[in-house]
Scaffold this active site. Structure first.
Site, short mmCIF file in Angstrom:
data_model
loop_
_atom_site.label_atom_id
_atom_site.label_comp_id
_atom_site.label_asym_id
_atom_site.label_seq_id
_atom_site.Cartn_x
_atom_site.Cartn_y
_atom_site.Cartn_z
N ARG A 225 59.36 -22.62 6.53
CA ARG A 225 60.76 -22.92 7.00
C ARG A 225 61.59 -23.42 5.57
O ARG A 225 62.49 -23.21 5.51
CB ARG A 225 60.85 -23.87 8.13
CG ARG A 225 60.78 -23.20 9.31
CD ARG A 225 60.46 -24.11 10.37
NE ARG A 225 59.07 -24.78 10.34
CZ ARG A 225 58.67 -25.66 11.00
NH1 ARG A 225 59.54 -26.41 11.48
NH2 ARG A 225 57.38 -25.97 10.88
N ASN B 271 45.36 -18.88 11.72
CA ASN B 271 46.14 -18.22 10.80
C ASN B 271 45.96 -16.71 10.28
O ASN B 271 46.78 -16.28 9.58
CB ASN B 271 46.18 -19.21 9.63
CG ASN B 271 47.18 -20.48 9.77
OD1 ASN B 271 46.59 -21.67 9.08
ND2 ASN B 271 48.16 -20.61 10.61
N HIS C 38 54.09 -22.45 0.12
CA HIS C 38 52.83 -22.85 0.20
C HIS C 38 52.38 -23.44 -1.28
O HIS C 38 51.63 -24.50 -1.47
CB HIS C 38 51.65 -21.78 0.46
CG HIS C 38 52.06 -21.20 1.80
ND1 HIS C 38 52.06 -22.05 3.06
CD2 HIS C 38 52.12 -20.12 2.55
CE1 HIS C 38 52.29 -21.39 4.18
NE2 HIS C 38 52.19 -20.15 3.85
N ARG D 217 51.79 -35.38 11.27
CA ARG D 217 52.07 -33.78 11.26
C ARG D 217 53.65 -33.82 10.95
O ARG D 217 54.52 -34.59 11.07
CB ARG D 217 52.21 -33.22 12.69
CG ARG D 217 52.60 -31.94 12.42
CD ARG D 217 52.49 -31.03 13.73
NE ARG D 217 52.51 -29.83 13.56
CZ ARG D 217 51.89 -28.54 14.06
NH1 ARG D 217 51.04 -29.02 14.97
NH2 ARG D 217 52.12 -27.36 13.93
N ASP E 83 52.90 -29.19 7.89
CA ASP E 83 53.56 -28.10 8.39
C ASP E 83 55.02 -27.64 7.64
O ASP E 83 55.49 -28.79 7.17
CB ASP E 83 53.55 -28.33 9.86
CG ASP E 83 54.03 -27.11 10.60
OD1 ASP E 83 54.01 -26.02 10.20
OD2 ASP E 83 54.20 -27.37 11.94
N ARG F 259 52.91 -31.38 18.03
CA ARG F 259 51.86 -30.74 18.50
C ARG F 259 50.42 -30.95 17.70
O ARG F 259 50.52 -31.33 16.72
CB ARG F 259 52.02 -29.14 18.51
CG ARG F 259 53.04 -28.48 19.38
CD ARG F 259 52.69 -26.98 19.38
NE ARG F 259 53.00 -26.54 18.22
CZ ARG F 259 54.53 -26.20 17.81
NH1 ARG F 259 55.27 -26.70 18.45
NH2 ARG F 259 54.53 -25.75 16.49
N SER G 219 44.21 -22.68 9.70
CA SER G 219 43.38 -22.54 10.86
C SER G 219 43.01 -21.32 11.06
O SER G 219 43.33 -20.29 10.77
CB SER G 219 44.47 -23.10 12.00
OG SER G 219 45.23 -21.77 12.23
C1 FPP Z 1 51.86 -24.66 7.14
O1 FPP Z 1 53.28 -24.37 7.09
C2 FPP Z 1 51.03 -24.67 6.13
C3 FPP Z 1 49.96 -24.05 6.01
C4 FPP Z 1 49.41 -23.01 7.20
C5 FPP Z 1 49.04 -23.70 4.92
C6 FPP Z 1 48.95 -24.92 3.92
C7 FPP Z 1 48.29 -24.77 2.53
C8 FPP Z 1 48.60 -25.18 1.59
C9 FPP Z 1 49.68 -26.53 1.30
C10 FPP Z 1 48.41 -24.84 0.29
C11 FPP Z 1 46.92 -24.70 -0.08
C12 FPP Z 1 46.15 -25.99 0.06
C13 FPP Z 1 45.31 -26.46 -0.64
C14 FPP Z 1 44.56 -27.95 0.11
C15 FPP Z 1 44.80 -26.31 -1.97
P1 FPP Z 1 53.58 -23.07 8.00
O2 FPP Z 1 53.73 -21.72 6.90
O3 FPP Z 1 53.16 -23.07 9.02
O4 FPP Z 1 55.28 -23.43 7.72
P2 FPP Z 1 56.47 -23.14 8.89
O5 FPP Z 1 55.85 -23.71 10.15
O6 FPP Z 1 57.59 -23.74 8.36
O7 FPP Z 1 56.26 -21.51 9.14
#
Ligand code: FPP
Length: 247
Positions: free
Chosen positions: A23, A67, A36, A187, A19, A193, A64
């Protein structure tokens, strides 16, 4: 083995809620996809460290079921990133003995994702160093509903008696069939959470929360989480005295 860690007590299965990509990127004046993209470096480094430390299952919450509700551009970018990361990392994963599997409604991802995942899953199927489990289009409540329906069908079809519904038969109907429960969940980004992640499987897991944003998560943070885990006393409902005396 890092000297602060007890090599005889490394969790067999670590699950991570990655997570804070968005941000982290925003704080740098970049768009969310940059976060990402940088998160993929953390995936690579964490996987490498997990292999080195002897972790046998690493489950990453990559997308998820909720998402899908993100802006279309971000969802498309994440799907493209998934395909390019798998293509880009496949040979390194294979060389390092990584076996890739998935949990979630993976067949509902775009065709290119399904294809690249299937290719990587079959190519790495015989690897034994570590199992990398990607949670994709994953919802734990849906997983529990699917399992419930599957069990109900077995009962309806007289394959199973109601009295035979057990922890084992239920677990065999989950996506995680054959995968041991995680002992440790991490996390990142300071959120506290579970977010519909492995609700059944986390019954006795130790939870480690770190303020570090996922794109900055590295080997040292994994070691810190395992160190934290090793200082906990896992009682599984028993008393401390029982745990110490082994009764
Ligand atoms: C959460 O950060 C991250 C995700 C929902 C996506 C995770 C994906 C990757 C790390 C890239 C692809 C992965 C692989 C396995 C190749 P957020 O966007 O919810 O951050 P925020 O809470 O700061 O908005």
């Amino acid at each position: 083995m890092p000297k602060q860690l007890d090599s005889s007590n490394i969790p067999k299965h670590i699950a991570i809620i990655m997570d804070g990509n968005g941000r982290w990127a925003k704080a740098k004046g970049q768009d969310r996809l940059y976060g990402h993209l940088s998160g993929v470096d953390s995936v690579r480094e964490t996987l490498k460290a997990a292999v080195e430390l002897g972790v046998k299952f690493l489950t990453l919450y990559a997308f998820s079921a909720e998402n899908w509700g993100r802006p279309q551009q971000e969802v498309e970018g994440l799907m493209e990133l998934l395909v390019s990361s798998i293509h880009g990392e496949l040979s390194t994963m294979h060389e390092n003995g990584v076996r890739l599997t998935t949990i979630g409604e993976v067949n509902k991802l775009p065709g290119a994702c399904v294809e690249s995942l299937n290719e990587a899953i079959s190519e790495t199927a015989n690897n034994t160093n570590i199992n990398l489990v990607l949670a994709l289009n994953y919802s734990s409540r849906e997983e529990i509903l699917f399992a419930t329906r599957a069990i109900a069908e077995q009962v309806q079809g007289n394959v199973l008696n109601i009295e035979e519904i057990s922890m084992d038969s239920f677990e065999n109907a989950l996506y995680t069939k054959g995968i041991p429960d995680p002992e440790l969940v991490i996390r990142t980004s300071g959120e506290h959470r579970i977010s519909n992640f492995l609700l059944w499987q986390l019954a006795y897991a130790e939870l480690h929360f770190t303020p570090v944003f996922w794109p900055e998560f590295r080997r040292e943070h994994l070691i810190e989480a395992i160190y934290d885990y090793q200082r906990r006393e896992r009682r599984f409902g028993k008393t401390s005295e029982q745990v110490i005396s082994g009764t």
